[in-house]
Design a protein around this motif. Structure first.
Motif, short mmCIF file in Angstrom:
data_model
loop_
_atom_site.label_atom_id
_atom_site.label_comp_id
_atom_site.label_asym_id
_atom_site.label_seq_id
_atom_site.Cartn_x
_atom_site.Cartn_y
_atom_site.Cartn_z
N ARG A 140 29.95 28.86 24.31
CA ARG A 140 31.45 28.43 24.37
C ARG A 140 32.25 29.73 23.85
NH1 ARG A 140 32.04 23.00 25.24
NH2 ARG A 140 30.21 21.83 24.88
N TYR A 141 33.36 29.75 23.69
CA TYR A 141 34.02 30.80 23.10
C TYR A 141 35.72 30.20 22.82
CZ TYR A 141 36.20 31.51 27.54
OH TYR A 141 36.88 31.37 28.88
N THR A 142 36.13 30.57 21.59
CA THR A 142 37.48 30.28 21.15
C THR A 142 38.12 31.14 20.06
OG1 THR A 142 38.79 28.18 20.71
CG2 THR A 142 36.78 28.59 19.26
N THR A 143 39.47 31.48 20.08
CA THR A 143 40.51 30.78 20.82
C THR A 143 40.83 32.02 21.79
OG1 THR A 143 41.31 29.40 18.88
CG2 THR A 143 42.73 30.16 20.56
N SER A 144 41.35 31.56 22.95
CA SER A 144 41.93 32.48 23.80
C SER A 144 43.39 32.56 23.83
CB SER A 144 41.31 32.11 25.32
OG SER A 144 39.84 32.33 25.24
N HIS A 145 44.08 33.71 24.34
CA HIS A 145 45.17 33.93 24.41
C HIS A 145 45.70 33.83 26.18
CE1 HIS A 145 49.46 35.40 24.69
NE2 HIS A 145 49.44 35.23 23.33
N PRO A 146 46.42 33.19 26.66
CA PRO A 146 46.54 33.36 28.00
C PRO A 146 46.75 34.64 28.43
CG PRO A 146 48.26 31.56 26.75
CD PRO A 146 47.42 32.34 25.83
N ARG A 147 47.18 35.53 27.86
CA ARG A 147 47.70 36.92 28.43
C ARG A 147 46.25 37.96 28.53
NH1 ARG A 147 52.50 39.95 28.40
NH2 ARG A 147 51.37 41.59 27.59
N ASP A 148 45.26 37.34 27.67
CA ASP A 148 44.07 37.98 27.88
C ASP A 148 42.88 37.35 28.83
OD1 ASP A 148 45.02 40.07 26.29
OD2 ASP A 148 44.88 38.70 24.49
N MET A 149 43.30 36.60 29.64
CA MET A 149 42.25 35.81 30.56
C MET A 149 42.03 36.56 31.47
SD MET A 149 40.88 32.83 29.68
CE MET A 149 39.41 32.32 30.41
N GLY A 150 41.02 37.31 31.50
CA GLY A 150 40.56 38.46 32.69
C GLY A 150 39.91 37.74 33.64
N ASP A 151 40.05 38.31 35.00
CA ASP A 151 39.38 38.01 36.18
C ASP A 151 38.05 37.49 36.07
OD1 ASP A 151 41.84 37.74 37.42
OD2 ASP A 151 41.68 39.77 38.22
N ASP A 152 37.28 38.58 35.12
CA ASP A 152 35.87 38.59 35.15
C ASP A 152 35.49 37.30 34.49
OD1 ASP A 152 36.76 39.72 32.72
OD2 ASP A 152 35.16 41.11 32.67
N LEU A 153 36.37 37.10 33.34
CA LEU A 153 35.74 35.88 32.63
C LEU A 153 35.99 34.43 33.28
CD1 LEU A 153 35.08 35.02 29.70
CD2 LEU A 153 37.57 35.04 29.14
N ILE A 154 37.07 34.44 34.08
CA ILE A 154 37.31 33.11 35.26
C ILE A 154 36.22 33.04 35.83
CG2 ILE A 154 38.60 32.31 36.79
CD1 ILE A 154 41.23 33.54 35.52
N ALA A 155 35.80 34.26 36.61
CA ALA A 155 34.60 34.34 37.38
C ALA A 155 33.22 33.81 36.69
CB ALA A 155 34.31 35.96 38.20
N ALA A 156 33.02 34.31 35.46
CA ALA A 156 31.89 33.71 34.81
C ALA A 156 31.91 32.33 34.81
CB ALA A 156 31.89 34.44 33.41
N HIS A 157 33.21 31.64 34.56
CA HIS A 157 33.05 30.12 34.42
C HIS A 157 32.34 29.64 35.84
CE1 HIS A 157 34.67 28.79 30.55
NE2 HIS A 157 35.29 29.98 30.68
N ALA A 158 32.64 30.50 36.93
CA ALA A 158 32.15 29.83 38.29
C ALA A 158 30.86 30.12 38.22
CB ALA A 158 32.73 30.52 39.33
N GLU A 159 30.20 31.21 37.63
CA GLU A 159 28.90 31.84 38.02
C GLU A 159 27.76 31.31 37.16
OE1 GLU A 159 29.21 35.89 38.63
OE2 GLU A 159 30.69 35.76 40.12
N LEU A 160 28.15 31.23 35.77
CA LEU A 160 27.05 30.89 34.60
C LEU A 160 26.90 29.61 34.28
CD1 LEU A 160 27.79 33.72 32.02
CD2 LEU A 160 25.52 33.26 33.28
N PRO A 161 25.80 28.98 34.35
CA PRO A 161 25.73 27.64 34.29
C PRO A 161 25.91 27.28 32.63
CG PRO A 161 24.03 28.29 35.66
CD PRO A 161 24.66 29.60 34.97
N ALA A 162 25.16 28.49 31.87
CA ALA A 162 25.39 28.28 30.37
C ALA A 162 26.72 28.21 29.76
CB ALA A 162 24.43 29.46 29.79
N LEU A 163 27.63 28.86 30.40
CA LEU A 163 29.17 28.96 30.00
C LEU A 163 29.69 27.53 30.27
CD1 LEU A 163 31.10 30.56 28.55
CD2 LEU A 163 31.97 31.41 30.89
#
Ligand code: SAH
Ligand code: SF4
Ligand code: F3S
Length: 474
Positions: free
Chosen positions: A252-275
């Protein structure tokens, strides 16, 4: 003999206020002090050293520190009568923001140490113990890189005392300067730890039995640490690497800022079961006028679009946020915009606060402060809405089978408590040996802010899941 102090052994009592980074820092201070023969105690009356690891985020948090110092001063005096010396150190964000004032207001305090100087604690304590000194020791330099380089890795004993979950700071400080917030002044400029350091620490945690790591940063998704290859690593890149560490089932990770939410991080949520499918993404307000005055540098529609993209990538993503009500100049219409945004997003959980003017921050001097009664009324309405959403979110889990990481014993005999992927507390019955394992749990009911269920399956000796109905009846 047990209970008796070994020669040279000293006891340290740490009280932690504020955010998860302070929880992490408190443990790291205990690790540093262990090299000097200190052991942690949860009894302040037995402590040779009392550390208050403080928070400056809102006025109430900061003021509490001064009343607590008074309490520990009394302990110090009582112990002195018995011939024991007690040192009092104030650490954390109040130390950083009000160092000299603490030294002036509270003579019982021997040492004031800001968050970037914890690696120097042993030397600072020696300095503070020098009775010939005329003034208190105040260490509030910003030297975060040196801190991370010099702090020892977590010791297994401290890690184990926290159970199968752990925090790990990967980024500290903030360059965003939201007009209400003290963090850029107390934690300094944004600094990312080198990836190799983070990987080593995560491996160490996994080896000590940790199954879930929460990466911490005031702006964690702005992480851009030096990679082992010399290039810059994004948070997503780091997470992919950490997911390879055997034993780390959950990230898990915290805290995020809406302006720094990269495409690769969003993709990681789709791909990585551990996330894990949980994202804390504070927006603070639903009004564009207030967002601009807060210097958040985005509008409400940007935030909603971002959430849409995140949910497209990971449909079961649970969202949480932070809100401030009664920011200077907030009108009824601005507040209604916040209510509409919350209704639209449907959060799993949220933190909400009345605006608290903080000395030195731009908004504190604004002329159009909102009346206390108005703030209270708005907070009540917002919290009622948020609580309804949390209950709705939890109720939707009833009847489902979910993976639960079992973290600790519950309040009742035979009860265990863990967390679902969506960070909901789940209560089950089972033996203590289950602590630290992930079990499939059938959720039977939601009550308050918790879920209750029974274990459906339990791994066999080879780690295969068997459908042994250990606690589910029938
Ligand atoms: N790094 C985090 C925020 C840390 S402070 C982030 O960027 O989101 C946690 C929360 O405290 C903030 O999100 C905000 O909602 C709240 N907060 C910060 N300053 C505040 C203030 N002056 N008054 C009331 N709430 C505040
Ligand atoms: Fe504070 Fe804003 Fe930085 Fe968060 S992003 S720590 S709210 S200044
Ligand atoms: Fe408080 Fe400092 Fe954390 S002000 S919220 S302890 S970063």
């Amino acid at each position: 003999m047990t209970g008796e102090k070994r020669a040279g052994e000293r006891k340290v009592f740490v009280k932690t206020y504020g955010c998860q980074m302070n929880v992490y820092d408190s443990d790291r201070m205990i690790d540093v002090l262990a090299t000097e023969g200190y052991v942690a105690t949860d009894n302040a009356e037995a402590a040779d050293l009392v550390i208050l690891n403080t928070c400056h985020i809102r006025e109430k948090a900061a003021e509490k520190v001064y009343s607590d110092i008074g309490r520990y001063r009394d302990v110090k005096q009582a112990r002195a009568l018995e011939g024991h010396r007690t040192m009092i150190a104030v650490a954390g964000c109040v130390a950083q923001a009000e160092g000299l004032e603490i030294a002036r207001r509270a003579p019982a305090v021997d040492l004031v140490v800001g968050p970037q100087s914890y690696h120097r604690l042993p030397d600072l304590l020696v300095e503070a113990a020098d009775r010939t000194r005329q003034s208190r020791v105040v260490a509030t330099d910003f030297d975060v890189e040196a801190k991370f380089a010099e702090m020892p890795l977590p010791r297994p004993a401290v890690t184990a005392s926290r159970g199968p979950t752990a925090f790990l700071t990967v980024q500290e400080g903030c360059d965003k300067f939201c007009t209400f917030c003290v963090v850029p002044y107390t934690r300094g400029a944004e600094v990312s730890r080198p990836a190799a350091q983070v990987i080593a620490e995560a491996e160490r945690l996994a080896a000590a039995g940790v199954r879930e790591v929460t990466l911490l940063g005031q702006n964690v998704n702005a992480y851009h640490g030096e990679g082992p290859d010399g290039g810059r690593w994004s948070l997503a890149r780091l997470i992919y690497r950490l997911a390879e560490i055997p034993g780390l089932d959950r990230l898990r990770y915290t805290t995020s800022h809406p302006r720094d939410m990269g495409d690769d991080l969003i993709a990681a949520h789709a791909e990585l079961p551990a996330l894990m499918p949980y994202l804390h993404l504070p927006v603070q307000s639903g009004s564009d006028r207030i967002l601009a005055a807060m210097n958040r540098r985005h509008v409400a529609a940007d935030y909603l679009r971002l959430i849409e993209r995140i949910r497209r990538a990971r449909p079961d993503m649970a969202l949480s946020g932070d809100f401030i009500v009664g920011f200077p100049g907030e009108t009824d219409a601005d507040f209604e915009a916040t209510m509409r945004l919350v209704e639209h997003v449907r959060y799993a959980a949220c933190f909400s606060f009345k605006y608290s003017p903080r000395p030195g921050t731009p908004a504190a001097g604004d002329a159009d402060q909102v009346a206390e009664a108005v703030k209270s009324e708005r907070l009540q309405r917002l919290q009622a809405l948020i609580n309804d959403q949390t209950h709705e979110f939890n109720a939707a889990t009833v009847g489902k089978a979910v993976d639960v990481l079992i973290e600790k014993a519950g309040r009742h005999r035979g009860q265990l408590v863990g967390r679902s992927p969506w960070l909901q507390p789940v209560h089950i019955d089972g033996p203590a040996e289950w602590i630290g394992s992930v079990r499939k749990v059938a959720i039977e009911r939601a009550e308050g802010f918790s879920l209750f269920g029974c274990v459906l399956s339990t791994p066999d000796a080879e780690g295969r899941m068997m459908s042994a109905t250990m606690t589910c009846a029938g």
